[in-house]
Design an enzyme around this catalytic site. Structure first.
Site, PDB file in Angstrom:
ATOM      1  N   HIS A 113      32.829 -11.652  21.464  1.00  0.00           N
ATOM      2  CA  HIS A 113      33.866 -12.256  22.557  1.00  0.00           C
ATOM      3  C   HIS A 113      35.132 -11.293  22.098  1.00  0.00           C
ATOM      4  O   HIS A 113      36.071 -10.985  22.935  1.00  0.00           O
ATOM      5  CB  HIS A 113      34.205 -13.680  22.433  1.00  0.00           C
TER       6      HIS A 113
ATOM      7  N   SER B 137      38.493 -13.008  29.053  1.00  0.00           N
ATOM      8  CA  SER B 137      37.934 -14.261  28.765  1.00  0.00           C
ATOM      9  C   SER B 137      38.811 -15.050  29.727  1.00  0.00           C
ATOM     10  O   SER B 137      38.333 -15.218  30.980  1.00  0.00           O
ATOM     11  CB  SER B 137      38.413 -14.512  27.376  1.00  0.00           C
TER      12      SER B 137
END
Ligand SMILES: *[C@@H]1O[C@H](CO)[C@@H](O)[C@H](O)[C@H]1NC(C)=O
Length: 399
Positions: free
Chosen positions: A373, A166
């Site tokens: 995610h 990320s």
């Protein structure tokens, strides 16, 4: 004046921000690694702008012990609101740091300025506003260089293999588009849930906050940055509104990280929830959030937008300069998924078609369509589903 700014910024953000969610400090990267019987070292690293970061290192596996061999270096960099703990919470079977250690790597884990382990500065205190005047651009141009140089110095190795999740991928793109000398130091980069362009971010929070906080700067000009400190009551309330009422959702939805990264994954390893809650969110500055929201609004991957006047002063142009992703020539491997609120498929496509095709060694879209995610860190069977492949790629990159 700064006091007023801090107070107002906090009020604006969390409306009733008075206290940080309380948490036990007994669960840390060090305690978790020790619990599993692996060696762990802490290394302080000072950046050229004075921040004092803590790096965590697992120098060798408990399976081999210290056999005196020189090991290749794996450098792990966490995402927004996260820390080095991300990589060890899964334990020896599922934690990437342990898996790499067992595979023969010298494992170094970074911690960005402002997180739980990196709240020190040579002259500024995190209690006061000036400490918090940074965002992920600074992680890319100050924290990563200081940490990578330190690893190279300490190990005597010439190159590292970089693994980011990320924001740890965003800061990687920032580093390599801003500072060319690191290209020769990075043997390969393995980017999990890569985040560069964000115009199609699906996070419901972004949809709410984007229009308000993703404007070119105004708030920042007025208030400066501040520690991002969501109030726990406000979080609970938001969780109730946004999540449905399954028992698990209710617990994780009081956590900012899940509100942003998604709570609807069938892969979340539930046995990890207590430790995840104890270590995250790990802290960041509001400008990190604002910069992502600006990207959501503008559809551009570019430097922070301070508004025309200050942009002209800082950058010499009315709009901020773009990051030159096409110009990066480090071997890069991307791993991404369909159900990722942060790195949406359209934005990842933009990234991989913008990159230099010679640099892009792999663009792996996970076949698990519900993978989200945070599953890149804590998904069930993440080793078999993802990390085994990452390790294969790391090995082939070194030939
Ligand atoms: C779930 O997490 C625990 C650590 O809390 C780990 O030991 C276990 O291997 C994980 N399970 C799966 C199936 O990944």
């Amino acid at each position: 004046m700064w006091l007023l700014r801090v107070v107002i910024a906090q009020l604006v953000l969390a409306s009733i921000a008075l206290a940080q969610p309380s948490r036990s400090s007994s669960t840390t990267t060090v305690t978790i690694v020790k619990k599993h019987g692996y060696p762990i070292e802490e290394h302080p690293v000072q950046t050229s702008d004075g921040y004092i970061l803590t790096m965590h290192r697992i120098p060798y596996s408990k399976l081999t012990g210290n056999d005196g061999k020189r090991r290749p270096v794996a450098f792990l960099m966490h995402g927004l609101l996260c820390s080095s703990s991300d990589w060890v919470l899964g334990g020896p079977h599922s934690g990437l740091a342990f898996i790499l250690s067992d595979a023969g790597y010298d494992v170094w884990m970074g911690n960005a300025r402002g997180n739980t382990y990196s709240r020190k500065h040579a002259s500024k205190s995190p209690v006061f506003q000036p400490f918090w005047n940074f965002e992920w651009h600074d992680i890319g141009i100050y924290d990563l260089p200081a940490m990578i140089d330190n690893v190279i110095y300490q190990t005597g190795q010439e190159q590292i293999q970089y693994i980011g999740h990320s924001q740890g991928t965003t800061s990687f793109f920032v580093l390599n588009s801003m500072i060319k000398r690191f290209r020769s130091r990075i043997l390969s980069a393995h980017l999990l849930a890569p985040v560069a362009w964000m115009g199609h971010m699906e996070s419901p929070l972004a949809k709410v906050a984007g229009p308000l906080f993703g404007q070119p700067n105004a708030l920042v000009e007025l208030f400066g940055s501040a520690e991002f400190m969501p109030n726990s009551r406000a979080m609970e309330l938001m969780g109730q509104v946004m999540c449905n009422d399954q028992a698990v959702s209710q617990i994780i939805c009081s956590n900012m990280l899940f509100l942003m990264g998604g709570w609807n994954s069938p892969y979340l390893n539930e046995t990890m929830i207590p430790e995840i809650m104890a270590t995250t969110p790990a802290g960041c500055s509001v400008n990190q959030m604002f910069h992502y929201l600006q990207e959501y609004n503008s559809g551009e991957f570019r430097q922070f937008d301070y508004g025309k006047a200050r942009n002209k002063k800082d950058y010499g142009s009315k709009t901020p300069p773009n990051y030159d992703v096409a110009g990066i020539d480090v071997p890069i491997y991307l791993y991404y998924s369909d159900n990722d609120y942060f790195a949406s498929l359209i934005d990842v496509d933009k990234l991989r078609y913008t990159m230099n095709p010679k640099s892009l060694k792999r663009a792996y879209r996970l076949p698990q369509t519900k993978w989200n995610h945070l599953d890149f860190l804590w998904g069930l069977n993440v080793k078999e589903i993802l990390y085994d492949l990452v390790l294969d790629d790391m090995r082939s990159a070194s030939y």
